[in-house]
Structures are given as C-alpha cells and as structure tokens.
Design a protein around this motif. Structure first.
Motif, PDB file in Angstrom:
ATOM      1  N   THR A   1       0.832  -1.263   0.043  1.00  0.00           N
ATOM      2  CA  THR A   1      -0.117   0.081  -0.201  1.00  0.00           C
ATOM      3  C   THR A   1       0.893   1.326   0.164  1.00  0.00           C
ATOM      4  OG1 THR A   1      -2.085   0.951   1.024  1.00  0.00           O
ATOM      5  CG2 THR A   1      -0.273   0.020   2.455  1.00  0.00           C
ATOM      6  N   ASN A   2       0.304   2.412   0.088  1.00  0.00           N
ATOM      7  CA  ASN A   2       0.870   3.609   0.088  1.00  0.00           C
ATOM      8  C   ASN A   2      -0.065   4.520   0.993  1.00  0.00           C
ATOM      9  OD1 ASN A   2       1.115   6.483  -0.686  1.00  0.00           O
ATOM     10  ND2 ASN A   2       2.763   5.494  -1.993  1.00  0.00           N
ATOM     11  N   ASN A   3       0.556   5.377   1.871  1.00  0.00           N
ATOM     12  CA  ASN A   3      -0.097   6.281   2.910  1.00  0.00           C
ATOM     13  C   ASN A   3      -0.845   7.351   2.261  1.00  0.00           C
ATOM     14  OD1 ASN A   3       0.658   4.738   5.234  1.00  0.00           O
ATOM     15  ND2 ASN A   3       2.727   5.741   5.259  1.00  0.00           N
ATOM     16  N   PHE A   4      -0.452   7.719   1.024  1.00  0.00           N
ATOM     17  CA  PHE A   4      -0.912   8.992   0.454  1.00  0.00           C
ATOM     18  C   PHE A   4      -1.649   8.869  -0.799  1.00  0.00           C
ATOM     19  CE2 PHE A   4       2.564  10.189   3.281  1.00  0.00           C
ATOM     20  CZ  PHE A   4       1.724  10.933   4.128  1.00  0.00           C
ATOM     21  N   LYS A   5      -1.467   7.468  -1.531  1.00  0.00           N
ATOM     22  CA  LYS A   5      -1.785   7.578  -2.848  1.00  0.00           C
ATOM     23  C   LYS A   5      -2.866   6.355  -2.994  1.00  0.00           C
ATOM     24  CE  LYS A   5       2.445   9.388  -4.875  1.00  0.00           C
ATOM     25  NZ  LYS A   5       3.789   8.482  -5.579  1.00  0.00           N
TER      26      LYS A   5
END
Length: 132
Positions: A11-15
């Motif tokens: 995953t990605n915290n911002f995207k």
C-alpha cells in the motif's frame, strides 16, 4: 528477532484510496487465524519503495523460530520507540504523524529497513522505528 508473516498488503499512505479497507481486512483475516490472545502481535513495515510517502509492504506477524514465511530482523538494527496513547482511538495514527513530522524536521533519520508496531496482550502498543 524472527517473525512469521500471517497476512500482508502492499500500500501507500498517500496515494492508495483503499488503504483503510486493505489494512482493516488484513487484520481481520489475520485475527481469524491467530487464536492465541496472549501472543504479542506485530504490524511489520518493510520493502519500502522510498520513504514514508512511497509504497511499502505491511504484514501482520508473530514471533516464531522456523517457518517458510519467516522474516529475520537483524539484531544490529537500532530503534527509536514511540509509545501509543491507547486511550485515543486515533493513537496509532497520531503516533505515525509525530514520526513523519520529526522526519520532515530531520529530527528522526530513518533507516527504512524494518519498522514495526508491537501489540501487547495487555493493550499496550509501541511503534519501533529503525534509525541510522
């Protein structure tokens, strides 16, 4: 420390618009497998693309000795430990925001190797951040 991976997500915290769903489902699935409530559980962060703004892998893990899905955390790693305010429903998120803020101010120099949240049976939570 040797950890056995139970479930993982990338995953990605911002995207990643589905990050909350992905992480919630991963923990639910892992919890249905993990029956021992007296066991320390880990949220293991690794395989970082760049820094906290890039993609990473998050796994639910438990301590173990020998297994195909085992990850060995080197004993040479140095960590800064952040205590999570468990009386706050957003305690884990707020601790991460503090970590990111300190990193932005260059007050925390992260190694981006293996970071982990450590969930104790008594409800205490610590975030261990690998530092250089």
């Amino acid at each position: 420390m040797n950890l056995t991976i139970i479930k993982s997500v990338r995953t990605n915290n911002f995207k990643d618009e589905t990050i909350v769903h992905k992480i919630t489902e991963m923990w639910k699935e892992a919890s249905s497998i993990l029956r021992n409530q007296d066991e320390v559980k880990y949220g293991l962060y690794y395989d970082y693309e760049t820094d906290y703004k890039g993609d990473y892998t998050l796994s639910v893990a438990i301590e173990s000795s020998d297994n195909d899905s085992m990850v060995k955390i080197p004993n040479t790693s140095k960590y800064e430990i952040f205590e999570v305010d468990t009386s706050d429903e957003f305690g884990v998120l707020n601790a991460w925001k503090e970590i990111w803020g300190r990193e932005e101010k260059e007050d925390l120099i992260r190694a981006y190797s293996f970071d982990f949240e450590k969930y104790y049976p008594n409800g205490q939570i610590e975030i261990h951040i690998a530092i250089k």
